[in-house]
Design a protein around this motif. Structure first.
Motif, PDB file in Angstrom:
ATOM      1  N   GLY A 135       0.801  -1.227   0.000  1.00  0.00           N
ATOM      2  CA  GLY A 135       0.000   0.000   0.000  1.00  0.00           C
ATOM      3  C   GLY A 135       0.830   1.272   0.000  1.00  0.00           C
ATOM      4  N   ILE A 136       2.133   1.149   0.248  1.00  0.00           N
ATOM      5  CA  ILE A 136       2.998   2.336   0.185  1.00  0.00           C
ATOM      6  C   ILE A 136       3.149   2.747  -1.283  1.00  0.00           C
ATOM      7  CG2 ILE A 136       5.325   3.207   0.645  1.00  0.00           C
ATOM      8  CD1 ILE A 136       5.493   1.128   2.936  1.00  0.00           C
ATOM      9  N   ASN A 137       3.136   4.020  -1.514  1.00  0.00           N
ATOM     10  CA  ASN A 137       3.191   4.522  -2.890  1.00  0.00           C
ATOM     11  C   ASN A 137       4.352   3.923  -3.676  1.00  0.00           C
ATOM     12  OD1 ASN A 137       1.938   6.364  -1.031  1.00  0.00           O
ATOM     13  ND2 ASN A 137       1.601   7.655  -2.828  1.00  0.00           N
ATOM     14  N   ALA A 138       4.090   3.511  -4.900  1.00  0.00           N
ATOM     15  CA  ALA A 138       5.112   3.068  -5.858  1.00  0.00           C
ATOM     16  C   ALA A 138       5.692   1.689  -5.563  1.00  0.00           C
ATOM     17  CB  ALA A 138       6.249   4.093  -5.960  1.00  0.00           C
ATOM     18  N   VAL A 139       5.174   1.003  -4.559  1.00  0.00           N
ATOM     19  CA  VAL A 139       5.689  -0.336  -4.269  1.00  0.00           C
ATOM     20  C   VAL A 139       5.077  -1.357  -5.238  1.00  0.00           C
ATOM     21  CG1 VAL A 139       5.721  -2.197  -2.541  1.00  0.00           C
ATOM     22  CG2 VAL A 139       6.185   0.173  -1.855  1.00  0.00           C
ATOM     23  N   LYS A 140       5.900  -2.237  -5.779  1.00  0.00           N
ATOM     24  CA  LYS A 140       5.423  -3.257  -6.737  1.00  0.00           C
ATOM     25  C   LYS A 140       5.752  -4.683  -6.319  1.00  0.00           C
ATOM     26  CE  LYS A 140       3.559  -1.972  -9.987  1.00  0.00           C
ATOM     27  NZ  LYS A 140       2.148  -1.463 -10.135  1.00  0.00           N
ATOM     28  N   GLY A 141       6.475  -4.846  -5.214  1.00  0.00           N
ATOM     29  CA  GLY A 141       6.785  -6.196  -4.772  1.00  0.00           C
ATOM     30  C   GLY A 141       7.049  -6.225  -3.280  1.00  0.00           C
ATOM     31  N   VAL A 142       6.642  -7.318  -2.645  1.00  0.00           N
ATOM     32  CA  VAL A 142       6.834  -7.459  -1.200  1.00  0.00           C
ATOM     33  C   VAL A 142       7.365  -8.856  -0.908  1.00  0.00           C
ATOM     34  CG1 VAL A 142       5.713  -7.448   1.057  1.00  0.00           C
ATOM     35  CG2 VAL A 142       4.917  -5.891  -0.717  1.00  0.00           C
ATOM     36  N   GLU A 143       8.323  -8.925  -0.013  1.00  0.00           N
ATOM     37  CA  GLU A 143       8.895 -10.214   0.358  1.00  0.00           C
ATOM     38  C   GLU A 143       8.928 -10.360   1.872  1.00  0.00           C
ATOM     39  OE1 GLU A 143      11.961 -11.154  -3.196  1.00  0.00           O
ATOM     40  OE2 GLU A 143      12.805  -9.936  -1.584  1.00  0.00           O
ATOM     41  N   ILE A 144       8.719 -11.571   2.338  1.00  0.00           N
ATOM     42  CA  ILE A 144       8.900 -11.906   3.749  1.00  0.00           C
ATOM     43  C   ILE A 144      10.059 -12.899   3.820  1.00  0.00           C
ATOM     44  CG2 ILE A 144       7.826 -12.926   5.801  1.00  0.00           C
ATOM     45  CD1 ILE A 144       6.456 -10.316   4.889  1.00  0.00           C
ATOM     46  N   GLY A 145      11.010 -12.632   4.692  1.00  0.00           N
ATOM     47  CA  GLY A 145      12.170 -13.512   4.796  1.00  0.00           C
ATOM     48  C   GLY A 145      12.898 -13.594   3.465  1.00  0.00           C
ATOM     49  N   ASP A 146      13.125 -14.804   2.978  1.00  0.00           N
ATOM     50  CA  ASP A 146      13.868 -14.942   1.722  1.00  0.00           C
ATOM     51  C   ASP A 146      13.056 -14.525   0.498  1.00  0.00           C
ATOM     52  OD1 ASP A 146      15.989 -15.785   3.179  1.00  0.00           O
ATOM     53  OD2 ASP A 146      16.180 -17.751   2.222  1.00  0.00           O
ATOM     54  N   GLY A 147      11.777 -14.327   0.665  1.00  0.00           N
ATOM     55  CA  GLY A 147      10.957 -13.760  -0.401  1.00  0.00           C
ATOM     56  C   GLY A 147      10.956 -14.581  -1.673  1.00  0.00           C
ATOM     57  N   MET A 148      11.039 -13.908  -2.813  1.00  0.00           N
ATOM     58  CA  MET A 148      10.954 -14.589  -4.100  1.00  0.00           C
ATOM     59  C   MET A 148      12.041 -15.663  -4.245  1.00  0.00           C
ATOM     60  SD  MET A 148       8.261 -13.097  -5.368  1.00  0.00           S
ATOM     61  CE  MET A 148       8.205 -13.792  -7.039  1.00  0.00           C
ATOM     62  N   ALA A 149      13.131 -15.498  -3.509  1.00  0.00           N
ATOM     63  CA  ALA A 149      14.239 -16.448  -3.630  1.00  0.00           C
ATOM     64  C   ALA A 149      13.911 -17.826  -3.067  1.00  0.00           C
ATOM     65  CB  ALA A 149      15.483 -15.891  -2.935  1.00  0.00           C
ATOM     66  N   VAL A 150      12.843 -17.970  -2.291  1.00  0.00           N
ATOM     67  CA  VAL A 150      12.510 -19.298  -1.749  1.00  0.00           C
ATOM     68  C   VAL A 150      12.218 -20.287  -2.861  1.00  0.00           C
ATOM     69  CG1 VAL A 150      11.593 -18.479   0.472  1.00  0.00           C
ATOM     70  CG2 VAL A 150      10.018 -18.805  -1.464  1.00  0.00           C
ATOM     71  N   ALA A 151      11.789 -19.768  -4.007  1.00  0.00           N
ATOM     72  CA  ALA A 151      11.489 -20.667  -5.123  1.00  0.00           C
ATOM     73  C   ALA A 151      12.702 -21.527  -5.461  1.00  0.00           C
ATOM     74  CB  ALA A 151      11.034 -19.860  -6.338  1.00  0.00           C
ATOM     75  N   GLY A 152      13.880 -20.953  -5.355  1.00  0.00           N
ATOM     76  CA  GLY A 152      15.092 -21.651  -5.763  1.00  0.00           C
ATOM     77  C   GLY A 152      15.743 -22.482  -4.666  1.00  0.00           C
ATOM     78  N   LEU A 153      15.163 -22.489  -3.487  1.00  0.00           N
ATOM     79  CA  LEU A 153      15.750 -23.249  -2.384  1.00  0.00           C
ATOM     80  C   LEU A 153      15.234 -24.685  -2.356  1.00  0.00           C
ATOM     81  CD1 LEU A 153      15.552 -20.743   0.618  1.00  0.00           C
ATOM     82  CD2 LEU A 153      17.535 -21.299  -0.792  1.00  0.00           C
ATOM     83  N   SER A 154      16.066 -25.580  -1.862  1.00  0.00           N
ATOM     84  CA  SER A 154      15.588 -26.938  -1.600  1.00  0.00           C
ATOM     85  C   SER A 154      14.906 -26.958  -0.241  1.00  0.00           C
ATOM     86  CB  SER A 154      16.774 -27.916  -1.578  1.00  0.00           C
ATOM     87  OG  SER A 154      17.559 -27.641  -0.426  1.00  0.00           O
ATOM     88  N   GLY A 155      14.094 -27.958  -0.028  1.00  0.00           N
ATOM     89  CA  GLY A 155      13.394 -28.077   1.245  1.00  0.00           C
ATOM     90  C   GLY A 155      14.340 -28.114   2.431  1.00  0.00           C
ATOM     91  N   GLU A 156      15.469 -28.810   2.266  1.00  0.00           N
ATOM     92  CA  GLU A 156      16.385 -28.931   3.406  1.00  0.00           C
ATOM     93  C   GLU A 156      17.103 -27.610   3.676  1.00  0.00           C
ATOM     94  OE1 GLU A 156      16.386 -30.660   0.631  1.00  0.00           O
ATOM     95  OE2 GLU A 156      18.400 -31.121  -0.135  1.00  0.00           O
ATOM     96  N   ASP A 157      17.358 -26.829   2.630  1.00  0.00           N
ATOM     97  CA  ASP A 157      18.015 -25.533   2.855  1.00  0.00           C
ATOM     98  C   ASP A 157      17.045 -24.503   3.422  1.00  0.00           C
ATOM     99  OD1 ASP A 157      20.386 -26.505   1.994  1.00  0.00           O
ATOM    100  OD2 ASP A 157      20.252 -25.662  -0.029  1.00  0.00           O
ATOM    101  N   ASN A 158      15.802 -24.606   3.025  1.00  0.00           N
ATOM    102  CA  ASN A 158      14.807 -23.626   3.452  1.00  0.00           C
ATOM    103  C   ASN A 158      14.373 -23.841   4.908  1.00  0.00           C
ATOM    104  OD1 ASN A 158      12.707 -21.511   2.865  1.00  0.00           O
ATOM    105  ND2 ASN A 158      11.365 -23.210   3.411  1.00  0.00           N
ATOM    106  N   ALA A 159      14.454 -25.081   5.375  1.00  0.00           N
ATOM    107  CA  ALA A 159      14.000 -25.387   6.736  1.00  0.00           C
ATOM    108  C   ALA A 159      14.840 -24.636   7.767  1.00  0.00           C
ATOM    109  CB  ALA A 159      14.103 -26.892   6.973  1.00  0.00           C
TER     110      ALA A 159
END
Lengths: 356, 356, 356, 356
Positions: C236-260
Motif C-alpha cells: 500500500g505504500i506509494n510506488a511499491v510493486k513487490g513485497v517479500e517476507i524472509g527470503d521472499g521470491m528467492a525461496v522458489a530456488g531453495l531446496s526443502g532442506e536448505d529452506n528449513a
C-alpha cells in the motif's frame, strides 16, 4: 458500526472531545462528482447549534465547519472528506467542585472504570458535542441520497406530554423551538419546559424520524438488516435508551390481522394500506416511509442534588451548575435525521454494489 | 454487524434457508482451550426447539447440531468452529395456493423487490429457522463469558397482557411454556393464547433479557457502544420492531432526578441505588445487570384472510395454513439470550484487546 | 485494510491531498494511559521530511504535527487521536503545461477513469505526501509495542546497486542520506544518484524492514496472517510493486532442506538456526526477527520526455519539471518502518483480545 | 482480510482442518440471479485436486463439493452460499513418531505458541487443504466477473529452473502437470522434479496469474488499493513468501524512463506500450492485463532429516514420511487464479457501490 467509525461503504469516523481544540470527522466512500460546499453542510449544523433558544444550552459555539480534503472545484472527488470544527467556547471553567465526583447518569464513572482516566473538564468524548459531526456527515449523506429522498424529524413527546398525532403538520416543526409538529402541543411545552428548567430538573423526549422516497430493496438479510443499522445508529446517539421501527414496542399488543399491512394495486402501482412495519419487512425497505423513533433520557446534569461518590470512594452529593439543556432531546432531532441519512446512504451504495 | 456476519473479534456467520438441506454457522475468534462439546450447544438448542408445546409450530425438527471444525480433543483450538444442522422436516408441501401471493407482514415482497427472486417454498433465508444458529453461537459465547456471567430471558408481555413485575420469579420461567416469570400471568396466558390460536389469529410479545455479573468497562464510545451492539443484535432477530435498554422508551417521561441512578459506597463497594440505565452509561457497562428488552410482532402467517396482491400484480386475498406459531415471541426468548451472549463475548474480547 | 482505513483493533484512517490545506489521520483503538506528546510523533516525521538533502524533493514542508484529540494531560485516553499537518508549501504552481496530459506511471489516468475527475495541481490523494500520516500513526504504534520491540529500516538496493550484506551495520543507516547499512555502498550511491538526477532520470530501490523483539504468537490463520497484513501494508505504500517476507521470491530456488529453519535448545531456550521464513510460519510470528522487504519503482515524474496522451485523446509527450525525488525509495524507509509498527500493534491487540 | 474471512462486499469465510470430518466455506454478497451449479464449482476443484499425477500428494480425495444454501432453481439468491467438502481420506495414520516433534518450516510451532494446543494429526487449520475452499469461492467469483474477464495462471519457475518467457504459450499450461506455459521447460521439469522427489527433498516455485479484460477503474486509494488486496490474497496462500505486481522486485533496477508505460491513441482507443505496472497505477486498474506473481517455498515436510526439538524441549531430528508434494507450488496455481478472481469480484462490487 464499530469503534468510532460508522458504515460499510459510506463510512464516517468522528473524533474529538468537548473541551479539546476541535472536533471533526472523516467521511469516506462518497461517490465522486457530487456538488458539495461548506454551506451545504453548515445549513444543517445551524439547525442543531446550541444557544439558539432559552431551551438549549447557552454555550456559544459558531460551529463553523471547514472542509479540509475530498473536494475539488466544488465537487466530491471520491476520496476522504475531512471536516473540522474548532471548539471556540471551551473556556477554562472552574470544575474544582465536581472534579472528583461522579455524575449519576453520566459516562464519567464508566470511562473511569474502562480507561482508568478522568477528564474532569466536561463531557469529554461522550459529550453531545460529538453529534455535531454526525450532522455534518448526514449533510453529505443527504447529497448521496439526492432530492428523491426526504428526511424529516420531529419531537413527538416531551417528558410526559405527547403530541396529538391527528394534528401532525410537518410545517409546524420549523415554527417552534422543539421541532414539534403539533402547534398546540408546542405552545403547551413552552411553559412545561420553563417549569422544569426553573426547578433545576430536566426531562426526556421521544423523537420520530421519517424518510420518504426511499426505494424498495435497501437492506439485507439477518445481520445487515436496514432496521438493524437504524437501531444501532439511533441507539448510538447520546442519551438514547430505546429505538422503535414503525409501531415499535406497541406491536406486542397487536393482533396478526391488525398488524398486517395489507396490499392493493392502485392505478397500476403497489399500495400498502397501512405502515405498522415502518417501511421495513425482513430487514429490507418496502418503498413506504421508513419510520424510526427513539427515546432520549432527561439530561443527567441537573441542579437538584443527587447522591454520589468521589473518585476516592467517599459518599457525597452533586448538583451541577453551568451550561446545560433542560431537554437534551431537542438537539437530538437533527442528529436523528442525520443518522437516518447516513444509514440510508450506506445501504444505497451497498445495494448498488451487490445488486447493480 | 454486516451482511450475514455478526461481531468484530467474536464473529458469527450464519447461512441457510428453511427449506434447503441444512442450516449452519461459522464461529470465528473463539479463544483457544475452552472445553466445548456438541452437548454444550445442544442443551440451548433444545430450549428453542419447535414442537415442544401446542403453542409453538408443530414442525418436527430434532435440530441436532454437529461440530465440523475448530475443536480438538474436546477443546476449542482458536480456529473457526463450523456448526451444522440438517433440515429433516422440510417436506415438500403443496404451496401452489400461495406460491404467487405476497404475504402481508412477511419479507417475501421485499426479497422479491431486492433480489428479483421468489422462493415460494417457505420462509427462505428470512425464516426464523436461522435463529437456531444464533442460539448455537450463543452457547459458545456463554463459554467465553464463563460462569461469572449469567444470562436469562423472560417473556414480560404477551399480546396485551403484561406480567406483574412485583411477582417476578426467575424460577417460574422454567415451569411454563412461555418463559414467563410471573406464575399467575403464565396461567392466564394459556387460555388467552388458546383463544388467539383458535380464531386463526396471532399475537406479539415483549421479551426481557438480563445479564448479571457483567464486569464494568465493556463497551466503547460513540459507534462501538455496548447498547448500540445490543440494539443491533436484538433488532436483528426476526419480527422485532423495538428495542429498549433499561427503562427504554419510558425514560422520556422521567425527570432528571428520578432517572439518575444514585451511587453509594456500601461495605467498601460501589452500589447503584437503581438501574434505570440498564447497566450501561455512555455505551459502557457499569457492573450492574445489563437489561435489554424487545418487542416481537405477531406472526404474519395467519388463518384470517388478508388483502394482498399476486406477483403478477392482481388483487387477491391470502390466508395461511400450515405449521406456524400463534406467538412467535415464545421462541424468541432463547434467541434474545443468545444475542446478549454474543454481544458480551465480543465486547469482552475487544476490551481485553484494547485495555489488556 | 479497506478504503482509507487500516487495521482491525488499532485503526488508522488517513485523509488529505498534496495540494489541499492539510493532511491528517485519525488513530483509533490505542490503549489508554500511554504517554504521548507531539514530540513523540514529530521525531519520526522529521526522519521522513522532504528537503533534507539534495537527493530528495526540495519541497519545503515543516510537517509540524498537531494532536487535536485523544490525549489528556500527556496520556492517551483510549479515544480517537486526531493528527493534523498543514500543507504550507502547496504553492500555486503553474501546471498549465501538464494540466491535460496523463503522466505515464502515475495514478492520474486511473483516477480519471475511476472517478471522472482530474485534479491537475499535483499528486492529489495518491501523492506520497499521504505517507507522512502513516509515519505519524506508526509513532503511536511504536508506543503500543513498547521498548521491547525495535523496528529498523534500511535501503538494501538503489537502482541496480545492491549492498554487500556482509557489511551490514545498522549504525551506518543514520550516517548517510540513504538509510544504507553498508558504508561503502552509501558512498558509491552518492555519485550514482547524482548522475541519475543530472540526466533527468530516476531510479527504484529495495527497502528492508526488520522488527526485533516481536513475541511469538502474533498473527492468525488463513486471511488474518501476519504476513498477509504486512504484504498489504507494504504494497500500500506509494510506488511499491513487490513485497517479500524472509527470503521472499528467492525461496522458489531453495531446496526443502536448505529452506528449513532448524531448531535447537540453547541454554534452555528455543533457537532457530536460520531465518529463511522471516520470523513468520503459518502466518504467526516465531519470536525471531520479522523481516519484510519491498521494491519501490523509480519516480514517475522525470525530465526525460515520454509519450503520452491528453485528456482529450490526442497523442503528445510529457516531461515533468519541478520538485521531485530522483529516488522516491529514500523517503519510503521511514514509511516502511511505520507500516511494520502499525501491523504489529494491531496484531498485538488482536492476539491479546483472542488469547488473553 | 481478517481472521478467516476475506473481502468487503464479496465475502468468503472458510473453515475446517485437514483431518476433521469436512472443510467448507460461506460465500456472502454474491449478486442474485447468477446461474450456479455444483458442476460450475467442481470443474475448478478438479484442476486443483491432489492425486492427479506422481508429482503431487497421493492423498486420494474426490473433493466433491455440495451447495448447502444460497441458490434456488439453479440461480444465486443473493444470500450466503454454503459449500461443503467431506474429508474422505483422513485416515487415522500413525503419527506417533512425529507427534511431539516440531516440523521446521511448518506452522506447528507457532500454533502451539499462540494457541497452546497441538493437533499432531497433520496440517490442521494451516493445511493446504484449506485452499480447496478458495478455489470453490473463486469459481463463484468468476461467475460474478463474467466472461469478459479471463483469469489464467502458470508456473514460471520450478526450483532454480525458470521458463523462457519468449516461448510462452497459454495452451501449453493444459498439456503438462505443472501448468507450465513453455513446452520445453515442462519437459525438463519432469526429470528435474523426479530427482528432487527421489532424494527426499522438495523445491519451491514461482506462479504468475494474469487477468485479462479487467475494466479500468477497479481499486481505491491508499489502503483499498487493488494491488494491496492482491498482495494480501496471494501472500495468504500457504507457503507463499513473496508477491509481485507487474515487474515486481525488478522495478528497483529500472530507470524512470524504462519503467514508464507510455501511452498512445490507437484506432481511437487508449493503448499502453508496455505493462511494467502490471495493470495497476495508484492502486486502480488501467484496463491492461492485471499481472501478479508469487513465490511458493519448498514443501516443509521432507524425507531428509532436519534438526528440531520436541514439545518437551529436547533436541531431536525429524524426517517426514507420508503423502506430500515434492513441489507444493503446483497445486498453488489454481489457488492463485481463485484469489485473483475473489479480489477482482470484490472490487467490482465495491466500485459499483461507490461509483455506480
Amino acid at each position: 458500526m464499530s469503534f468510532n467509525t460508522y458504515g460499510t461503504l459510506f463510512r464516517v469516523t468522528t473524533w474529538g472531545e468537548s473541551h479539546g481544540p476541535a472536533i471533526g470527522c472523516v467521511v469516506d466512500g462518497t461517490p465522486p462528482g457530487i456538488a458539495l460546499s461548506e454551506a451545504d453542510i453548515q445549513v444543517w449544523l445551524d439547525k442543531r447549534k446550541p444557544g439558539t433558544s432559552k431551551y438549549v444550552t447557552q454555550r456559544r459555539e459558531p460551529d463553523r465547519v471547514t472542509i479540509l480534503s475530498g473536494t475539488f472545484e466544488g465537487r466530491t472527488t471520491g476520496t476522504p472528506i475531512s471536516l473540522l470544527i474548532r471548539n471556540e467556547d471551551a473556556r477554562s471553567k472552574d470544575y474544582s467542585d465536581i472534579a472528583d465526583k461522579f455524575r449519576p447518569g453520566h459516562a464519567d464513572y464508566t470511562y473511569w472504570k474502562k480507561y482508568g482516566l478522568r477528564d474532569y473538564r466536561g463531557g469529554g468524548r461522550p459529550s453531545a458535542r460529538e453529534t455535531a459531526m454526525r450532522v455534518a456527515a448526514g449533510a453529505i449523506a443527504r447529497k448521496i441520497l439526492g432530492r428523491r429522498v426526504s428526511i424529516r424529524g420531529a419531537m413527538v413527546q416531551m417528558g410526559t406530554q405527547a403530541i396529538d398525532r391527528a394534528k401532525w403538520d410537518w410545517k409546524e416543526t420549523a415554527k417552534n423551538p422543539f421541532w414539534c409538529p403539533d402547534a398546540g402541543a408546542a405552545k403547551a411545552w413552552e411553559s412545561y419546559l420553563d417549569a422544569v428548567r426553573k426547578r433545576g430538573s430536566s426531562v426526556g423526549a421521544v423523537i420520530e424520524v421519517v424518510a420518504s422516497g426511499v426505494p424498495a430493496g435497501l437492506g439485507a438479510p439477518v445481520y445487515g438488516k436496514l432496521d438493524v443499522d437504524l437501531a444501532a445508529a439511533m441507539m448510538g446517539i447520546n442519551a438514547v435508551k430505546g429505538v422503535e421501527i414503525g409501531d415499535g414496542m406497541a406491536v406486542a399488543g397487536l393482533s396478526g390481522e391488525d398488524n398486517a399491512d395489507e396490499i392493493r394495486m392502485r392505478g397500476g402501482k403497489v399500495r400498502f394500506l397501512s405502515n405498522h412495519a415502518g417501511g421495513i419487512l425482513g430487514g429490507i425497505s418496502t418503498g413506504q416511509d421508513v419510520v424510526a423513533r427513539f427515546a432520549v433520557k432527561p439530561t443527567s446534569s441537573i441542579a437538584i442534588p443527587r447522591r454520589t461518590i468521589t473518585t476516592g470512594g467517599k459518599n457525597t452529593t452533586i448538583a451541577t451548575k453551568g451550561r446545560h439543556d433542560p431537554c437534551v432531546g431537542i438537539r437530538a432531532v437533527p442528529v436523528g435525521e442525520a443518522m437516518m441519512a447516513c444509514v440510508l446512504a450506506d445501504h444505497l451504495l451497498r445495494h448498488r454494489g451487490q445488486c447493480g
